[in-house]
Design a protein around this motif. Structure first.
Motif, mmCIF file in Angstrom:
data_model
loop_
_atom_site.group_PDB
_atom_site.id
_atom_site.type_symbol
_atom_site.label_atom_id
_atom_site.label_comp_id
_atom_site.label_asym_id
_atom_site.label_seq_id
_atom_site.Cartn_x
_atom_site.Cartn_y
_atom_site.Cartn_z
ATOM 1 N N ALA B 14 0.835 -1.202 0.000
ATOM 2 C CA ALA B 14 0.000 0.000 0.000
ATOM 3 C C ALA B 14 0.868 1.250 0.000
ATOM 4 O O ALA B 14 0.603 2.214 -0.724
ATOM 5 N N VAL B 15 1.933 1.218 0.797
ATOM 6 C CA VAL B 15 2.819 2.380 0.878
ATOM 7 C C VAL B 15 3.496 2.627 -0.458
ATOM 8 O O VAL B 15 3.542 3.757 -0.950
ATOM 9 N N ALA B 16 3.991 1.535 -1.077
ATOM 10 C CA ALA B 16 4.685 1.697 -2.356
ATOM 11 C C ALA B 16 3.763 2.343 -3.383
ATOM 12 O O ALA B 16 4.172 3.243 -4.125
ATOM 13 N N ILE B 17 2.516 1.875 -3.400
ATOM 14 C CA ILE B 17 1.568 2.453 -4.356
ATOM 15 C C ILE B 17 1.289 3.906 -4.016
ATOM 16 O O ILE B 17 1.334 4.791 -4.869
ATOM 17 N N SER B 18 1.020 4.146 -2.723
ATOM 18 C CA SER B 18 0.612 5.509 -2.366
ATOM 19 C C SER B 18 1.770 6.489 -2.479
ATOM 20 O O SER B 18 1.548 7.654 -2.806
ATOM 21 N N VAL B 19 2.997 6.027 -2.241
ATOM 22 C CA VAL B 19 4.132 6.945 -2.409
ATOM 23 C C VAL B 19 4.217 7.396 -3.859
ATOM 24 O O VAL B 19 4.379 8.584 -4.145
ATOM 25 N N GLY B 20 4.047 6.446 -4.765
ATOM 26 C CA GLY B 20 4.051 6.807 -6.178
ATOM 27 C C GLY B 20 2.953 7.792 -6.501
ATOM 28 O O GLY B 20 3.178 8.808 -7.165
ATOM 29 N N LEU B 21 1.745 7.497 -5.998
ATOM 30 C CA LEU B 21 0.607 8.367 -6.275
ATOM 31 C C LEU B 21 0.804 9.754 -5.662
ATOM 32 O O LEU B 21 0.585 10.770 -6.323
ATOM 33 N N ILE B 22 1.240 9.744 -4.385
ATOM 34 C CA ILE B 22 1.447 11.025 -3.704
ATOM 35 C C ILE B 22 2.492 11.841 -4.446
ATOM 36 O O ILE B 22 2.341 13.044 -4.643
ATOM 37 N N GLY B 23 3.551 11.139 -4.891
ATOM 38 C CA GLY B 23 4.592 11.827 -5.652
ATOM 39 C C GLY B 23 4.004 12.510 -6.871
ATOM 40 O O GLY B 23 4.237 13.694 -7.103
ATOM 41 N N LEU B 24 3.191 11.779 -7.626
ATOM 42 C CA LEU B 24 2.601 12.346 -8.840
ATOM 43 C C LEU B 24 1.693 13.529 -8.497
ATOM 44 O O LEU B 24 1.763 14.585 -9.125
ATOM 45 N N VAL B 25 0.843 13.329 -7.496
ATOM 46 C CA VAL B 25 -0.097 14.391 -7.137
ATOM 47 C C VAL B 25 0.647 15.618 -6.624
ATOM 48 O O VAL B 25 0.327 16.753 -6.981
ATOM 49 N N MET B 26 1.687 15.361 -5.802
ATOM 50 C CA MET B 26 2.424 16.494 -5.245
ATOM 51 C C MET B 26 3.130 17.299 -6.324
ATOM 52 O O MET B 26 3.187 18.526 -6.265
ATOM 53 N N VAL B 27 3.663 16.581 -7.322
ATOM 54 C CA VAL B 27 4.322 17.304 -8.413
ATOM 55 C C VAL B 27 3.309 18.208 -9.103
ATOM 56 O O VAL B 27 3.581 19.379 -9.392
ATOM 57 N N TRP B 28 2.123 17.655 -9.313
ATOM 58 C CA TRP B 28 1.075 18.455 -9.958
ATOM 59 C C TRP B 28 0.703 19.654 -9.092
ATOM 60 O O TRP B 28 0.608 20.784 -9.578
ATOM 61 N N VAL B 29 0.481 19.394 -7.798
ATOM 62 C CA VAL B 29 0.089 20.480 -6.884
ATOM 63 C C VAL B 29 1.169 21.551 -6.854
ATOM 64 O O VAL B 29 0.899 22.744 -6.975
ATOM 65 N N GLU B 30 2.413 21.107 -6.738
ATOM 66 C CA GLU B 30 3.515 22.069 -6.654
ATOM 67 C C GLU B 30 3.576 22.934 -7.906
ATOM 68 O O GLU B 30 3.715 24.145 -7.829
#
Lengths: 388, 327
Positions: B14-30
């Protein structure tokens, strides 16, 4: 890979190897540039470092040398004007003016009064654009990403205004021997009038958000101190010498055009550091706006190009002339020698950036790398101008 | 297979998946936030409002050739990005998203996070050292000096909170705080929170403390020579580290999953996002500090303050214990 087979001694070019000869034991030779984010173009600085401290620095030039002075020998005077817009892309009109002014002085051509005002207005607008470009890029050097976007927002307005009469946005060749190419029409003048209050409104915001920021102040205060005496010795001009407390400005010390009629101040700073130079440039925004405002009111009607202005085939009379104007980076000087032939015999361009850069080796000694970048930026270098 | 092991396994996936997702979302947000701060729209071409832009960027990174400079140390060079990313997965395990919603229930959860986040600096050092590049070397040297310095006040400020809570278990610390903001640790430990956030910026190499990768000085610092996913892993690890420090701050100071009306995990995510937005704002508004200033802030201000804060906290904690006993 082939070059991995080479012995270590062959690595590096002439400059690096020559520089490395005098290196201290255990120091690190680092090439900043020619491709480096903070050298704005293809300046290369070889530095010898001890940890983060710079022991020696030496600028290496010539990566953007385009032989402008040689080109002047194979072109007629009027044909050479487009070259001047390409010497310094930041303040192209200053260079336009310096060359055109020198030719006019040589040939004794009188410029119509309206043309003088048009020259002052466009030149000062260009100075504003140049300072905005410097301001944004300098803060980018210091790690603030946002100010350049705001600076370019304002600069865009200036470029839009200048685009109409000059026909280009960066490398202007607008001035002509004996005037300017095109008059500023009513639409253009009203846009300039609208721009002045806009810019005035922006300046306090820049002061509050950027100039007074504690991190910025800590970064630029007290670094790169240049004594007035050193400035004089190296021939520094422009905001660099004014930032060291000497009110030297060609517009006042060697007046030309209609500047004597205009009411404006020469901002100076006694801080002598990067902050001093920063403050001077920021203060020049307001002075340039004042000059433009007065010119708009004082501008007479009339022609903008003298009757019988030189055509491309025009031959300059025999003699020599020197003319200097105040560019955004300092004193722009053009020295001409004509033997009465088709082309000018010799054209010498005096670039302010060249002298200002020569200060860098002196000032950066003993500073840390981040400060060296801040000092380099505070000199406001435009590399094509330095290499010519 | 013991239940605990399965729980960790599921958690890791779950962490591996969510880290990837969070990374993508954070890049977009930033990028969106940066865009709006800079009066431009930010990414908007790929997908609705440019939401798929980070995915496109990630695909591009994956597809790029992995390039290694001549004379670089191949093992260390490729070990570095992997090493920077792997511990990040572990950091997420003890984080409590809600009551009982964590992968690993461990008494020393806080210690685990601090210990493994300390590994990040090793990867920066290896990357900078192994890439046979002077800028990389300088960046690595900066990274080590910075991380080592900022870890100390970070630890001291965290310790102060765990003194009050009497536990190093994040879930316990959260349970010790109430529903409303005035019941949170930030009210009793405002100084520790400040010190923690500043040190966290330093720890994660975020602006205005992004000196190891100072673009205008060191081109890109320790990851100058990395291409493709080598760079991508460093990048992802940076964002994941941001999430972790913000999540720890939320659990320690902002009441974790506690909050009125909304369910716990929602509150947790909301608070983390708020802190992350704060970090994004910092990056796009401030210039970068200088290296010696950065260390001065730490050694002259944060450290003494954190020590004083810790002493004062322990004094009051002891005082409270004594008075309780006497009553």
């Amino acid at each position: 890979m082939t070059h991995s087979a080479l012995p270590d001694q062959v690595a590096g070019d002439f400059y690096t190897n020559n520089f490395a000869k005098n290196a201290q034991e255990g120091s690190l030779i680092l090439n900043l540039g020619p491709q480096h984010p903070s050298t704005h173009g293809v300046l290369r600085v070889v530095v010898e470092m001890d940890g983060e401290y710079i022991l020696r620095a030496e600028p290496v030039l010539g990566y953007l040398h385009r032989m402008h002075e040689k080109m002047a020998e194979v072109k007629t005077a009027a044909q050479f004007i487009p070259n001047m817009g390409r010497v310094d892309y930041g303040h192209a009109l200053g260079w336009n003016w310096a060359f055109v002014g020198a030719v006019e002085k040589l040939a004794g051509i009188e410029v119509p009064e309206r043309a003088e005002y048009v020259r002052v207005i466009t030149c000062e607008l260009n100075r504003l654009a140049s300072h905005l470009l410097w301001w944004g890029a300098y803060l980018l050097d210091l790690g603030a990403f946002t100010p350049i976007m705001y600076a370019f927002d304002d600069r865009e307005k200036i470029l839009d205004i200048l685009q109409a009469p000059t026909g280009s946005r960066l490398t202007y060749s607008y001035f002509r021997i004996g005037g300017v190419a095109k008059d500023l029409n009513e639409d253009c003048l009203s846009r300039i009038r609208a721009f002045i209050p806009w810019m005035r409104e922006r300046l306090p915001m820049y002061k509050d958000l950027v100039s007074d920021n504690i991190i910025l102040r800590k970064r630029i205060e007290g670094i790169g101190v240049i004594e007035p005496e050193v400035c004089r010795r190296f021939g520094a001009t422009g905001p660099v010498i004014r930032g060291s407390g000497i009110a030297y400005d060609v517009r006042r010390s060697d007046p030309y055009s209609v500047y004597p009629k205009l009411d404006f101040e020469i901002p100076t700073s006694d801080l002598m550091d990067a902050r001093g130079r920063y403050d001077v440039r920021i203060a020049e925004f307001e002075q340039s706006l004042r000059i433009i405002e007065q010119c708009l009111d004082m501008m007479p009607e009339g022609d903008v190009l003298v009757k019988g202005a030189p055509k491309p085939s025009w031959k300059a009379p025999k003699g020599e002339a020197y003319f200097a104007v105040e560019g955004a980076r300092g004193k722009i000087g053009v020295y001409l020698v004509s033997d009465g032939g088709k082309n000018l015999y010799r054209t010498k361009l005096r670039a302010p950036g060249f002298c200002n850069l020569s200060l860098f080796a002196e000032v950066s000694r003993g500073t840390i790398l981040a400060d060296a970048v801040a000092i380099l930026g505070s000199l406001d270098l435009i590399i094509p101008e330095i290499d010519r | 297979m013991p239940a605990e092991f399965i729980r960790i396994l599921i958690g890791l996936v779950a962490v591996a998946i969510s880290v990837g997702l969070i990374g993508l979302v954070m890049v977009w947000v930033e990028r969106k936030v940066a865009g709006h701060i800079q009066r431009r729209p930010g990414p908007y071409e790929v997908g609705p409002s440019g939401l798929l832009q980070p995915l496109a960027d990630a695909l591009k990174l994956v597809g790029k050739q992995l390039f290694m400079p001549d004379k670089a140390d191949p093992i260390l060079f490729w070990l570095a990005p992997v090493l920077s990313f792997l511990p990040v997965l572990l950091l997420f395990l003890p984080l409590p998203l809600g009551d009982g919603l964590y992968a690993l229930d461990v008494n020393l959860g806080l210690l685990l996070i601090l210990a493994f986040s300390g590994l990040a600096v090793l990867s920066l050092l290896l990357g900078g050292w192994a890439s046979n590049n002077k800028y990389g070397l300088l960046g690595a040297a900066r990274a080590v000096a910075q991380s080592v310095a900022y870890e100390i006040p970070l630890l001291l400020s965290v310790l102060a909170v765990s003194f009050v809570a009497g536990s190093l278990n994040l879930a316990e610390v959260v349970k010790g705080q109430g529903t409303w903001p005035w019941n949170w640790n930030i009210m009793t430990q405002p100084l520790a929170f400040l010190i923690y956030m500043v040190s966290a910026l330093g720890e994660t190499n975020r602006a205005p403390f992004d000196l190891p990768e100072a673009e205008s000085e060191l081109t890109a610092g320790f990851h100058t020579e990395y291409s493709g996913m080598g760079f991508g892993l460093f990048f992802l690890a940076e964002y994941a580290n941001m999430v972790v420090v913000c999540a720890v701050a939320t659990a320690l100071f902002l009441g974790g999953w506690n909050g009125p009306v909304l369910p716990g995990p929602v509150w947790f995510v909301l608070k983390v996002s708020l802190l992350m937005l704060l970090m994004v704002f910092f990056r796009w508004t401030y210039p970068r500090v200088r290296f010696d200033q950065l260390l001065n802030i730490n050694w002259k201000w944060l450290m003494p303050l954190a020590v004083l804060n810790l002493l004062a906290t322990s004094f009051f904690v002891k005082l409270a214990q004594f008075t309780e006993v006497r009553w």
